[in-house]
Scaffold this motif. Structure first.
Motif, PDB file in Angstrom:
ATOM      1  N   VAL A   1     -26.972  17.443  19.257  1.00  0.00           N
ATOM      2  CA  VAL A   1     -27.685  16.280  19.805  1.00  0.00           C
ATOM      3  C   VAL A   1     -26.928  14.990  19.482  1.00  0.00           C
ATOM      4  CG1 VAL A   1     -29.788  14.890  19.596  1.00  0.00           C
ATOM      5  CG2 VAL A   1     -29.948  17.378  19.823  1.00  0.00           C
ATOM      6  N   LYS A   2     -26.346  14.891  18.291  1.00  0.00           N
ATOM      7  CA  LYS A   2     -25.614  13.689  17.881  1.00  0.00           C
ATOM      8  C   LYS A   2     -24.387  13.478  18.759  1.00  0.00           C
ATOM      9  CE  LYS A   2     -27.149  14.239  13.098  1.00  0.00           C
ATOM     10  NZ  LYS A   2     -28.186  13.200  13.230  1.00  0.00           N
TER      11      LYS A   2
ATOM     12  N   ASN B   1     -25.544  12.354  22.325  1.00  0.00           N
ATOM     13  CA  ASN B   1     -25.908  10.929  22.361  1.00  0.00           C
ATOM     14  C   ASN B   1     -24.673  10.037  22.397  1.00  0.00           C
ATOM     15  OD1 ASN B   1     -28.625  11.600  22.268  1.00  0.00           O
ATOM     16  ND2 ASN B   1     -28.724  11.470  20.010  1.00  0.00           N
ATOM     17  N   LEU B   2     -23.582  10.538  21.826  1.00  0.00           N
ATOM     18  CA  LEU B   2     -22.351   9.755  21.794  1.00  0.00           C
ATOM     19  C   LEU B   2     -21.636   9.782  23.147  1.00  0.00           C
ATOM     20  CD1 LEU B   2     -20.752   8.142  19.592  1.00  0.00           C
ATOM     21  CD2 LEU B   2     -19.351  10.197  19.273  1.00  0.00           C
TER      22      LEU B   2
ATOM     23  N   PRO C   1     -22.906  10.164  26.791  1.00  0.00           N
ATOM     24  CA  PRO C   1     -23.975  10.287  27.802  1.00  0.00           C
ATOM     25  C   PRO C   1     -23.497  10.973  29.081  1.00  0.00           C
ATOM     26  CG  PRO C   1     -23.925   8.075  26.868  1.00  0.00           C
ATOM     27  CD  PRO C   1     -22.684   8.757  26.398  1.00  0.00           C
TER      28      PRO C   1
ATOM     29  N   ARG D   1     -23.903  14.751  29.016  1.00  0.00           N
ATOM     30  CA  ARG D   1     -25.214  15.197  28.517  1.00  0.00           C
ATOM     31  C   ARG D   1     -25.660  16.506  29.182  1.00  0.00           C
ATOM     32  NH1 ARG D   1     -29.362  10.543  27.499  1.00  0.00           N
ATOM     33  NH2 ARG D   1     -27.729  10.197  25.945  1.00  0.00           N
TER      34      ARG D   1
ATOM     35  N   LYS E   1     -26.718  19.869  27.360  1.00  0.00           N
ATOM     36  CA  LYS E   1     -28.055  20.398  27.611  1.00  0.00           C
ATOM     37  C   LYS E   1     -27.994  21.889  27.953  1.00  0.00           C
ATOM     38  CE  LYS E   1     -32.321  19.305  30.083  1.00  0.00           C
ATOM     39  NZ  LYS E   1     -32.965  18.410  31.080  1.00  0.00           N
TER      40      LYS E   1
END
Length: 608
Positions: free
Chosen positions: A202-203, A206-207, A209, A212, A216
């Motif tokens: 997740v970290k 977030n870095l 986008p 993503r 996912k």
């Protein structure tokens, strides 16, 4: 020589030096080096089992002793299958004691003792690693499905460096950019810790986008990874079908190049597929061939059967270890475990490890699980008893641990009693308190010969130090009539010299013990005469004195003293004894041991 290799402080034999040796209790080899030129000598002791002298490891011996004794009380009438939860619990108790000692050693490993304590920590780590695997394979006997879950727990417990790396990464300013970030994520995946891996990913998501969607998708694959649940109603076959569907989904993602733009995610995808080349690239993160084995099973054969383990273990060991490297003893022991060769495991551990603690306790537990019944040794004892005897014999060399050894000997039905009788005689009796402890052990087990020997040693020592009361007490406890006679005479000699008795409390409370010998009977009754006289019971005192004069139990050198004792009684105003007075009943005063001469049982002329 070999002694110099075992103990670097022992000089090798050379000109001008002579070396001798002698075996002591507990395999203690004593070398004496004589330096002729200087005229001095140095004595070096080489102990096979140094661990019993470590204060921290003594805690291991003490705590495990309680567990051992408790194990012996597990009901024999209960079938072994029904006792399995108890045996697993006992095994975990042993391991918790090992881990507690290991952690304490790690805390104390300062600069000076780092090497010595570090070696002990390494040994304990290996011991717990082997014991834990034996618990999974032999004691708990985990079936297919559950087996992999237990092996994952085993690896996670003994491969904790990933948690240290995680703390380092999370404490940094930007965890997702830390140089160890991807090592942590991959390590989590290799250990099947998918939830932790998802949290770390997740970290990174977030870095970035823009990527993503890719993260996912990886999160979805990890979240859907099936793990067998032994408590559910799902059968092993149903789980296998679900796992294969998931595996095919992961393979489609790789074939579709879903992660081609991110080499790290693509690499994780290959790991999830169990790709051997990708797994072998993680050698540094895996660390050992047996971690590689468990990871390979996780992603390729999650329903592996216990009987098939040895095939995978051998192939993983061959693939992981460099062809030029030599396998360590630990590798051979673990491989023998995966091959379910219990006796080879015990044999190798007996050779490699530096004490008998591990093999003795593990073998005892395995024997209670009915896993060693077929293995007897050529000299009549079984393997369990042989190892317990060796371990307990080593404990007997320690000034306090010998008390633990007694219980181990008690639970060796074949030779335990013989070993205990031999070892108990070697316990140094430095103090009366320790002698009483040893004596209590012997008395509880009706070891009459050892009781007499200990009491005689202590009585002789006390007599040598002129402690007559203690000497008499020990001789009475030994029921040694000859020694009691000797000490009684010493009491009487002291009385003749000083005019008073020492240790009055002991003499006043002899009770039936005074019947051990005629001389002791005389000492006790003569002291009673003094007590009666002091209380002014002159009539009773006179009758007792008369009995002592006629019973022929007084030493000849004491006759004049008895006659002198009669004089104050003759000076009394009232008649205390006369020719017409009834003679005292000698039979009631003395035991059958004392046989007075009836022809001489008459008042002496002096008292008539």
């Amino acid at each position: 020589s070999c002694a110099s290799k075992c103990h670097p402080e022992i000089p090798a034999v050379s000109t001008g030096k002579h070396m001798g040796f002698a075996w002591g209790p507990g395999d203690i080899l004593v070398y004496e080096t004589l330096y002729k030129a200087k005229g001095s000598s140095l004595i070096h002791e080489v102990r096979k089992d140094e661990d019993i002298y470590s204060p921290i490891l003594r805690k291991l011996f003490n705590e495990s002793h309680h567990i051992f004794v408790g194990l012996q009380t597990v009901g024999e009438d209960v079938p072994s299958k029904n006792k399995k939860p108890q045996f697993v619990s006992i095994s975990k108790n042993y391991r918790s004691v090992i881990r507690a000692c290991m952690e304490e050693l790690q805390q104390l490993a300062d600069a000076e003792a780092a090497t010595r304590l570090g070696n002990q920590v390494s040994i304990l780590l290996a011991i717990e690693l082997i014991w834990n695997l034996c618990e999974v394979l032999f004691i708990d006997a985990a079936p297919a499905g559950s087996l992999l879950l237990h092996l994952l727990d085993w690896v996670r417990l003994h491969k904790a460096d990933v948690d240290e790396k995680t703390r380092e990464v999370l404490q940094s300013e930007s965890p997702a950019e830390h140089h160890n970030y991807w090592d942590v994520v991959v390590s989590y995946v290799l250990q099947g810790r998918v939830e932790e891996a998802r949290q770390m990913l997740v970290k990174q998501a977030n870095l970035h986008p823009a990527a993503r969607g890719m993260f996912k998708l990886m999160d979805k694959l990890l979240s859907k990874m099936p793990f067998y649940n032994p408590r559910s109603t799902q059968t092993l076959t149903e789980f296998d079908v679900i796992w294969r569907h998931w595996h095919e989904e992961v393979d489609r993602c790789l074939q579709d190049n879903s992660f081609s733009s991110n080499q790290h995610l693509e690499f994780i995808c290959k790991i999830l597929l169990g790709d051997e080349d990708s797994l072998l690239e993680c050698k540094d993160l895996l660390g050992t061939w047996y971690h590689f084995l468990v990871t390979r099973l996780l992603f390729c054969h999650p329903t592996v059967k216990p009987t098939d383990l040895h095939y995978y273990a051998q192939s993983c060991m061959t693939m992981f270890l460099d062809s030029r490297s030599v396998s360590e003893p630990l590798d051979s022991i673990l491989l023998a475990s995966f091959e379910f060769d219990i006796h080879q495991v015990i044999k190798d551990c007996s050779i490699v490890l530096n004490n008998w603690w591990f093999v003795a306790h593990l073998t005892d537990l395995l024997d209670h699980c009915k896993l060693l019944q077929s293995h007897n040794l050529h000299f009549g004892s079984n393997l369990r008893e042989f190892l317990l005897l060796e371990y307990a014999s080593g404990l007997f060399t320690h000034h306090s641990l010998w008390q633990l050894a007694v219980d181990y000997f008690d639970h060796c039905p074949e030779f335990g009693r013989v070993y205990l009788e031999l070892q108990i005689e070697r316990v140094p009796l430095e103090t009366e308190r320790k002698a009483l402890k040893v004596l209590r052990v012997c008395e509880e087990r009706q070891m009459s010969e050892q009781v007499r020997s200990i009491c005689k040693i202590m009585a002789t020592r006390a007599l040598r130090n002129n402690r007559l009361g203690s000497a008499l007490s020990w001789s009475i406890r030994a029921k040694d009539a000859a020694f009691a006679t000797l000490i009684s005479e010493r009491f009487l000699q002291d009385y003749s010299t000083r005019g008073t008795f020492s240790d009055l409390d002991l003499i006043d409370n002899l009770g039936p013990s005074m019947l051990l010998s005629n001389r002791l009977t005389f000492l006790g009754k003569y002291r009673e005469f003094h007590r009666l006289y002091g209380q002014k019971h002159f009539s009773k005192a006179a009758k007792l004195l008369l009995s002592l004069m006629t019973a022929k139990i007084a030493p000849q050198s004491f006759w004049m003293t008895l006659l002198t004792d009669a004089l104050p009684l003759l000076e009394q105003k009232e008649v205390i004894s006369s020719v017409h007075a009834p003679f005292p009943n000698i039979r009631s005063l003395y035991s059958p041991m004392v046989k007075p001469d009836r022809q001489r049982m008459r008042p002496l002329p002096l008292l008539s």
